[in-house]
Design a protein around this motif. Structure first.
Motif, PDB file in Angstrom:
ATOM      1  N   THR A 116    -127.826  50.931  11.845  1.00 50.00           N
ATOM      2  CA  THR A 116    -129.002  51.174  12.842  1.00 50.00           C
ATOM      3  C   THR A 116    -129.783  52.505  12.751  1.00 50.00           C
ATOM      4  O   THR A 116    -130.220  52.862  13.371  1.00 50.00           O
ATOM      5  N   GLY A 117    -129.552  52.852  11.275  1.00 52.76           N
ATOM      6  CA  GLY A 117    -130.220  54.138  11.149  1.00 52.76           C
ATOM      7  C   GLY A 117    -129.099  55.391  10.620  1.00 52.76           C
ATOM      8  O   GLY A 117    -129.799  56.460  10.222  1.00 52.76           O
ATOM      9  N   GLY A 118    -127.919  55.034  10.653  1.00 48.47           N
ATOM     10  CA  GLY A 118    -127.047  56.322  10.504  1.00 48.47           C
ATOM     11  C   GLY A 118    -126.925  57.189  11.317  1.00 48.47           C
ATOM     12  O   GLY A 118    -126.384  58.428  11.044  1.00 48.47           O
ATOM     13  N   GLN A 119    -126.824  56.921  12.682  1.00 43.77           N
ATOM     14  CA  GLN A 119    -126.403  57.743  13.843  1.00 43.77           C
ATOM     15  C   GLN A 119    -125.177  58.058  13.973  1.00 43.77           C
ATOM     16  O   GLN A 119    -124.338  57.352  13.578  1.00 43.77           O
ATOM     17  N   PRO A 120    -124.446  59.314  13.957  1.00 46.25           N
ATOM     18  CA  PRO A 120    -123.122  59.534  13.920  1.00 46.25           C
ATOM     19  C   PRO A 120    -122.347  58.772  14.944  1.00 46.25           C
ATOM     20  O   PRO A 120    -122.854  58.860  16.177  1.00 46.25           O
ATOM     21  N   VAL A 121    -121.083  58.307  14.469  1.00 46.67           N
ATOM     22  CA  VAL A 121    -120.202  57.732  15.699  1.00 46.67           C
ATOM     23  C   VAL A 121    -119.649  59.059  16.442  1.00 46.67           C
ATOM     24  O   VAL A 121    -119.735  60.017  16.008  1.00 46.67           O
ATOM     25  N   PRO A 122    -119.200  58.798  17.716  1.00 52.77           N
ATOM     26  CA  PRO A 122    -118.663  60.160  18.494  1.00 52.77           C
ATOM     27  C   PRO A 122    -117.475  60.785  17.620  1.00 52.77           C
ATOM     28  O   PRO A 122    -116.660  59.939  16.990  1.00 52.77           O
ATOM     29  N   ASN A 123    -117.414  62.068  17.815  1.00 46.52           N
ATOM     30  CA  ASN A 123    -116.261  62.802  17.094  1.00 46.52           C
ATOM     31  C   ASN A 123    -116.124  62.370  15.726  1.00 46.52           C
ATOM     32  O   ASN A 123    -114.860  62.353  15.307  1.00 46.52           O
ATOM     33  N   ALA A 124    -117.292  62.082  15.028  1.00 46.08           N
ATOM     34  CA  ALA A 124    -117.138  61.537  13.526  1.00 46.08           C
ATOM     35  C   ALA A 124    -116.386  62.415  12.512  1.00 46.08           C
ATOM     36  O   ALA A 124    -115.683  61.686  11.773  1.00 46.08           O
ATOM     37  N   LYS A 125    -116.265  63.371  12.508  1.00 46.97           N
ATOM     38  CA  LYS A 125    -115.624  64.519  11.630  1.00 46.97           C
ATOM     39  C   LYS A 125    -114.133  64.743  12.251  1.00 46.97           C
ATOM     40  O   LYS A 125    -113.181  65.239  11.268  1.00 46.97           O
ATOM     41  N   ARG A 126    -113.596  64.502  13.470  1.00 49.80           N
ATOM     42  CA  ARG A 126    -112.311  65.005  13.672  1.00 49.80           C
ATOM     43  C   ARG A 126    -111.648  64.148  14.190  1.00 49.80           C
ATOM     44  O   ARG A 126    -110.341  64.361  14.141  1.00 49.80           O
ATOM     45  N   THR A 127    -111.705  62.761  14.155  1.00 51.99           N
ATOM     46  CA  THR A 127    -110.836  61.855  14.768  1.00 51.99           C
ATOM     47  C   THR A 127    -110.127  61.254  13.662  1.00 51.99           C
ATOM     48  O   THR A 127    -110.461  61.090  12.496  1.00 51.99           O
ATOM     49  N   SER A 128    -108.666  61.206  13.575  1.00 50.32           N
ATOM     50  CA  SER A 128    -107.845  60.715  13.037  1.00 50.32           C
ATOM     51  C   SER A 128    -107.759  59.350  13.225  1.00 50.32           C
ATOM     52  O   SER A 128    -106.621  59.149  14.114  1.00 50.32           O
ATOM     53  N   TYR A 129    -108.192  58.383  12.346  1.00 50.55           N
ATOM     54  CA  TYR A 129    -107.761  56.914  12.835  1.00 50.55           C
ATOM     55  C   TYR A 129    -106.420  56.699  12.354  1.00 50.55           C
ATOM     56  O   TYR A 129    -105.814  56.019  12.776  1.00 50.55           O
ATOM     57  N   ALA A 130    -105.933  57.176  11.155  1.00 49.60           N
ATOM     58  CA  ALA A 130    -104.612  56.846  10.852  1.00 49.60           C
ATOM     59  C   ALA A 130    -103.742  57.439  11.778  1.00 49.60           C
ATOM     60  O   ALA A 130    -102.669  56.883  12.140  1.00 49.60           O
ATOM     61  N   GLY A 131    -104.059  58.704  12.539  1.00 49.98           N
ATOM     62  CA  GLY A 131    -103.245  59.165  13.320  1.00 49.98           C
ATOM     63  C   GLY A 131    -103.206  58.154  14.836  1.00 49.98           C
ATOM     64  O   GLY A 131    -102.103  57.936  15.283  1.00 49.98           O
TER      65      GLY A 131
END
Lengths: 193, 176
Positions: A106-121
């Motif tokens: 959709t144009g590259g808008q950042p997902v919420p908290n893109a840099k700090r979420t730990s998905y593995a966590g």
């Protein structure tokens, strides 16, 4: 971050006879896979549902490895599936996640908290048997054999380079229709439903 | 003038319909309309119970199970059905997933005004998606559930069963 395409080339070497749901990596995977009849290249069915779909398949076919290439956007849409999967501990389910930190189509808008979420966590605390995070392709490559030998559910978060596109998605059209994909998959596994 | 009250819909009757139709997996987000069925499902060795956290997952999971050769049933409330619109569209209809949805019909009444908007919009929602549905209010209606299974197998589309009379404690003299 690494290129999705390069990661898939590495994965392909160790895929074995696993069922692969390429998700949003379909445009690359359809050019790399050597066993397309075991690939469920379904295009964009409905956001956030690939994990539950793949989990259902893993429960139905416990003798087969089921590998999903999910995205962080989809995972964020359906975070509640993580404890559901963990509840059943499917030993044959491998949940890889491509994290490009944005909504690329959709144009590259950042997902919420893109840099700090730990998905593995998140996956680990939800109860997945194993969870890993990789930002370096060499490190991923040196661990992929071990990952695929571990009993699931396994979660692998990977930081990948965004491939932003905000136009006609048919540009990434895959070679087989959805109906053909399903038909050939059923034939390959001799499933009559 | 005497009035004959039909036998209320019993959870045992629902379980009988589910097992008779070869269901392997029950995809459930608990609702008050069908809560008395829960312990029966848990105790039925031929069924795998998957408790979900969001109703939309039921449609994508059902699609995976069906593709793998299994026969799931979805058991959710009408409120959750409406929350699941895009999943129903994509994973249910577009993927031609034959699955019966047992929908708790919250707010349904035959008497007086329908006050709960969940009930007001349920059938309108199903009609918008062109989903067939069967209303089940008593044990006498239970064979309609088998009709729903026949239709979903034939049409390869999701088919709904609206549970319109709660098989709840008051039907059996239980305390909640």
């Amino acid at each position: 971050m690494f290129e999705t395409r390069e990661m898939l080339k590495v994965f392909q070497q160790y895929r074995g006879d696993a069922i692969v749901i390429p998700g949003r990596a379909k445009k690359h995977w359809s050019q790399i896979s050597t066993q397309p009849r075991l690939d469920l290249t379904l295009s964009d069915v409905a956001m956030g549902g690939h994990a539950a779909f793949s989990f259902g398949l893993a429960l139905a076919l416990p003798e087969r490895k089921v590998v999903l290439f999910d995205s962080e956007g989809d995972v964020l849409t359906g975070l509640g599936i993580l404890p559901v999967i963990a509840d059943h501990q499917p030993r044959n389910f491998y949940h890889f996640m491509l994290d490009n930190e944005c909504y690329a189509t959709t144009g590259g808008q950042p997902v919420p908290n893109a840099k700090r979420t730990s998905y593995a966590g998140l996956a680990r605390e939800a109860g997945y048997a194993h969870a890993y995070a990789y930002e370096d392709l060499a490190e991923f490559s040196s661990n992929i054999v071990r990952i695929l030998e571990e009993p699931g559910p396994v979660f692998v978060a990977m930081k990948v380079v965004p491939e932003v596109w905000n136009g006609d998605l048919n540009r990434w059209k895959v070679p087989r229709s959805r109906a053909q994909v399903l038909k050939e998959f059923r034939e390959q596994l001799r499933i009559t439903t | 003038m005497s009035q004959v009250r039909e036998t209320p819909l019993k959870p045992q009757t629902l379980l009988g319909e589910i097992t008779k139709n070869g269901v392997t997996h029950v995809l459930w987000l608990p609702d008050s309309e069908t809560s008395w069925l829960y312990p029966l499902i848990e105790g039925e060795p031929t069924l795998t119970l998957v408790t979900l956290t969001r109703e939309g997952f039921a449609f994508s999971m059902a699609a995976g199970l069906v593709l793998g050769g299994k026969t799931p049933i979805i058991q959710i409330q009408n409120t959750g059905l409406m929350e699941s619109g895009d999943s129903l569209r994509g994973w249910g209809l577009d993927l031609e997933t034959p699955v019966v949805m047992l929908i708790g019909y919250r707010g349904w009444t035959r008497r007086g005004a329908t006050l709960d908007s969940a009930a007001v919009y349920t059938e309108r929602f199903l009609n918008a998606f062109n989903i067939s549905y069967y209303l089940v209010e008593s044990d006498a209606d239970a064979p309609r559930i088998s009709l729903a299974f026949e239709e979903t197998r034939r049409s390869r589309r999701p088919v709904a069963v609206l549970v319109g009379d709660e098989h709840i404690a008051s039907n059996f003299g239980y305390a909640r």
